[in-house]
Design an enzyme around this catalytic site. Structure first.
Site, PDB file in Angstrom:
ATOM      1  N   PHE A  11       0.833  -1.191   0.000  1.00 16.12           N
ATOM      2  CA  PHE A  11       0.000   0.000   0.000  1.00 16.12           C
ATOM      3  C   PHE A  11       0.871   1.246   0.000  1.00 16.12           C
ATOM      4  O   PHE A  11       1.815   1.364   0.783  1.00 16.12           O
ATOM      5  CB  PHE A  11      -0.923   0.005   1.216  1.00 16.12           C
ATOM      6  CG  PHE A  11      -1.926   1.123   1.177  1.00 16.12           C
ATOM      7  CD1 PHE A  11      -3.088   1.003   0.442  1.00 16.12           C
ATOM      8  CD2 PHE A  11      -1.687   2.309   1.860  1.00 16.12           C
ATOM      9  CE1 PHE A  11      -4.011   2.040   0.396  1.00 16.12           C
ATOM     10  CE2 PHE A  11      -2.603   3.350   1.825  1.00 16.12           C
ATOM     11  CZ  PHE A  11      -3.769   3.218   1.081  1.00 16.12           C
ATOM     12  N   GLU A  63      -9.022   6.844   1.834  1.00 15.96           N
ATOM     13  CA  GLU A  63      -7.620   7.132   1.575  1.00 15.96           C
ATOM     14  C   GLU A  63      -7.330   8.592   1.945  1.00 15.96           C
ATOM     15  O   GLU A  63      -7.299   9.460   1.081  1.00 15.96           O
ATOM     16  CB  GLU A  63      -7.241   6.874   0.110  1.00 15.96           C
ATOM     17  CG  GLU A  63      -6.997   5.418  -0.241  1.00 15.96           C
ATOM     18  CD  GLU A  63      -8.290   4.664  -0.575  1.00 15.96           C
ATOM     19  OE1 GLU A  63      -8.227   3.437  -0.726  1.00 15.96           O
ATOM     20  OE2 GLU A  63      -9.354   5.300  -0.657  1.00 15.96           O
ATOM     21  N   SER A  64      -7.187   8.851   3.241  1.00 11.37           N
ATOM     22  CA  SER A  64      -6.733  10.133   3.813  1.00 11.37           C
ATOM     23  C   SER A  64      -7.850  11.124   4.130  1.00 11.37           C
ATOM     24  O   SER A  64      -8.821  10.753   4.766  1.00 11.37           O
ATOM     25  CB  SER A  64      -5.617  10.743   2.966  1.00 11.37           C
ATOM     26  OG  SER A  64      -4.515   9.849   2.893  1.00 11.37           O
ATOM     27  N   CYS A  73      -3.961   8.968  -0.432  1.00 10.59           N
ATOM     28  CA  CYS A  73      -2.831   8.047  -0.551  1.00 10.59           C
ATOM     29  C   CYS A  73      -3.209   6.901  -1.491  1.00 10.59           C
ATOM     30  O   CYS A  73      -4.164   7.000  -2.250  1.00 10.59           O
ATOM     31  CB  CYS A  73      -2.445   7.530   0.836  1.00 10.59           C
ATOM     32  SG  CYS A  73      -3.829   6.805   1.748  1.00 10.59           S
ATOM     33  N   PHE A 124      -8.683   1.207  10.332  1.00 14.03           N
ATOM     34  CA  PHE A 124      -9.006   0.341   9.204  1.00 14.03           C
ATOM     35  C   PHE A 124      -8.731  -1.128   9.543  1.00 14.03           C
ATOM     36  O   PHE A 124      -7.966  -1.447  10.446  1.00 14.03           O
ATOM     37  CB  PHE A 124      -8.212   0.770   7.966  1.00 14.03           C
ATOM     38  CG  PHE A 124      -8.580   2.147   7.467  1.00 14.03           C
ATOM     39  CD1 PHE A 124      -9.629   2.326   6.587  1.00 14.03           C
ATOM     40  CD2 PHE A 124      -7.888   3.263   7.917  1.00 14.03           C
ATOM     41  CE1 PHE A 124      -9.985   3.597   6.153  1.00 14.03           C
ATOM     42  CE2 PHE A 124      -8.226   4.538   7.488  1.00 14.03           C
ATOM     43  CZ  PHE A 124      -9.279   4.704   6.603  1.00 14.03           C
ATOM     44  N   SER A 130      -6.392   6.756  10.317  1.00 15.15           N
ATOM     45  CA  SER A 130      -6.471   8.143   9.865  1.00 15.15           C
ATOM     46  C   SER A 130      -7.180   8.974  10.922  1.00 15.15           C
ATOM     47  O   SER A 130      -8.069   8.469  11.623  1.00 15.15           O
ATOM     48  CB  SER A 130      -7.240   8.266   8.543  1.00 15.15           C
ATOM     49  OG  SER A 130      -6.493   7.756   7.465  1.00 15.15           O
ATOM     50  N   HIS A 173      -2.027  10.132   9.116  1.00 18.66           N
ATOM     51  CA  HIS A 173      -2.361   8.918   8.379  1.00 18.66           C
ATOM     52  C   HIS A 173      -1.232   7.909   8.555  1.00 18.66           C
ATOM     53  O   HIS A 173      -0.056   8.284   8.478  1.00 18.66           O
ATOM     54  CB  HIS A 173      -2.600   9.230   6.903  1.00 18.66           C
ATOM     55  CG  HIS A 173      -3.654  10.279   6.712  1.00 18.66           C
ATOM     56  ND1 HIS A 173      -4.995  10.012   6.859  1.00 18.66           N
ATOM     57  CD2 HIS A 173      -3.563  11.599   6.439  1.00 18.66           C
ATOM     58  CE1 HIS A 173      -5.685  11.129   6.672  1.00 18.66           C
ATOM     59  NE2 HIS A 173      -4.839  12.101   6.425  1.00 18.66           N
ATOM     60  N   GLU A 229       2.465  -1.395   7.984  1.00 13.86           N
ATOM     61  CA  GLU A 229       3.070  -2.668   7.603  1.00 13.86           C
ATOM     62  C   GLU A 229       4.587  -2.577   7.508  1.00 13.86           C
ATOM     63  O   GLU A 229       5.142  -1.653   6.916  1.00 13.86           O
ATOM     64  CB  GLU A 229       2.513  -3.154   6.254  1.00 13.86           C
ATOM     65  CG  GLU A 229       1.053  -3.552   6.303  1.00 13.86           C
ATOM     66  CD  GLU A 229       0.144  -2.443   5.821  1.00 13.86           C
ATOM     67  OE1 GLU A 229      -0.871  -2.762   5.173  1.00 13.86           O
ATOM     68  OE2 GLU A 229       0.449  -1.259   6.089  1.00 13.86           O
TER      69      GLU A 229
END
Length: 350
Positions: A6, A64-65, A79, A227, A233, A246, A250
């Site tokens: 990601f 995504e953000s 992102c 998430f 976020s 954010h 991983e």
């Protein structure tokens, strides 16, 4: 380094508008309906997962953000493999229907970790700049695109700005921090337990408290989201100012960002409030590498960044500055915890 994963590094778009009706401008872009905003975000390939607002602006946490909507400006930060620049045509359409005209545009981003995974027009900065040149209205006649390098191969700062003939320098600053190689133990706080049965809002609240993010600015109202299976976020709103974080936790491509805004007229002596906030944000993640972009018409703001980073054991490795239309100075600094000879950050290269 993972072959693919990601993409944490965000693309950021800021659009400012002007109009003739001062009463109308008190609401302005906030009149755009939620359904219309969702249609814009579908072009970008993301959606709203949580939202909060106050008297000054509305803040949306996205899949995504983040998205921030003020009466006369919009900031979108996304992102992953989102197509952020495709939001411009529909946003210009909605603004025109409200009697608003675009007066200023700024697009920024760092170096993608997985650049080959990005779709058009984000396949390269050349493609992004060309798309912006062809999409923005002609009256934004003062334009500049630049890549600001650093001594860290994985960190560079890409900036495109455009404005109309007014070229008025803003009285606000923006600090954008990009962090990589996060401390593994701290990054684990942004993973959810399998089958925890919690909503994204509940998981986000737990992560906020567990990581100490709620202590970065205790005055802020926090809107957060956790998430599944991992990632986080948040948007913080404090009066007319926002902050946002954010996290992609991983291992192998871990990344976190922190962004905040303020006024160049803030007078708190040596900037202790800003320094304290930046230190607390970076301490949450203890990254091995950090880049900081400061956009401001005042040189005092970027000088405070070193005062926030060095007590955390982060040494300045490079500092580059450039001037942009209707922005003022953009200063790009990089820091690392590795024991190499630091450069003197009292003066930036141009």
């Amino acid at each position: 380094m993972a072959v693919s994963g990601f993409e944490g590094f965000e693309k950021r778009l800021e659009l400012h508008f002007s109009g003739d009706d001062p009463v109308f401008l008190n609401v302005g872009l906030r009149q755009i309906s939620f359904d219309s905003l969702e249609q814009v975000l579908r072009e970008v390939q993301c959606t709203v997962v949580s939202a909060v607002g106050n008297h000054y602006f509305d803040a949306y946490v996205l899949s995504e953000s983040s998205l921030f909507v003020y009466p006369t400006k919009i900031i979108i930060k996304t992102c992953g493999t989102t197509q952020l620049l495709k939001s411009i045509p529909p946003l210009l359409h909605h603004a025109l229907n409200l009697g608003l005209t675009l007066s200023y545009c700024r697009y920024t981003r760092g170096n993608f970790i997985f650049p080959l995974s990005q779709p058009f027009p984000h396949t390269s900065f050349h493609d992004e700049a060309l798309y912006l040149e062809n999409t923005l209205p002609n009256h934004l006649c003062f334009r500049k695109a630049s890549v600001m390098p650093s001594n860290l191969p994985s960190h560079a700062w890409h900036v495109f700005s455009a404005c109309d003939q007014n070229r008025l320098l803003p009285d606000f600053y923006t600090v954008e921090i990009c962090m990589t190689e996060l401390d593994r133990t701290l990054a684990r706080k942004f993973f959810r337990r399998p089958g925890d049965g919690k909503s994204g809002d509940a998981a986000g609240k737990e992560m906020t408290e567990l990581a100490g993010i709620n202590k970065i600015n205790p005055n802020a109202l926090v809107c957060d989201f956790g998430f599944d299976p991992c990632g986080y976020s948040m948007n913080g709103i404090d009066g007319d100012r926002y902050s946002t974080i954010h996290v992609t936790p991983e291992d192998g491509y871990s990344y976190a960002s922190f962004e905040c805004v303020g006024s160049i007229y803030d007078d708190d002596g040596d900037g202790e409030d800003l320094v304290r906030m930046l230190k607390r944000a970076v301490q949450v993640f203890r990254p091995a590498k950090v880049s900081v972009s400061t956009t401001s018409a005042s040189h005092r703001v970027w000088a405070r960044v070193v005062g926030a980073m060095e007590p955390l054991g982060l040494k300045c490795r490079s500092c580059t500055a450039d001037e942009f239309p209707a922005i003022g100075s953009v200063v790009f600094q990089t820091f690392t915890a590795r024991r190499k000879k630091p450069v003197e950050c009292g003066g930036c290269t141009r």
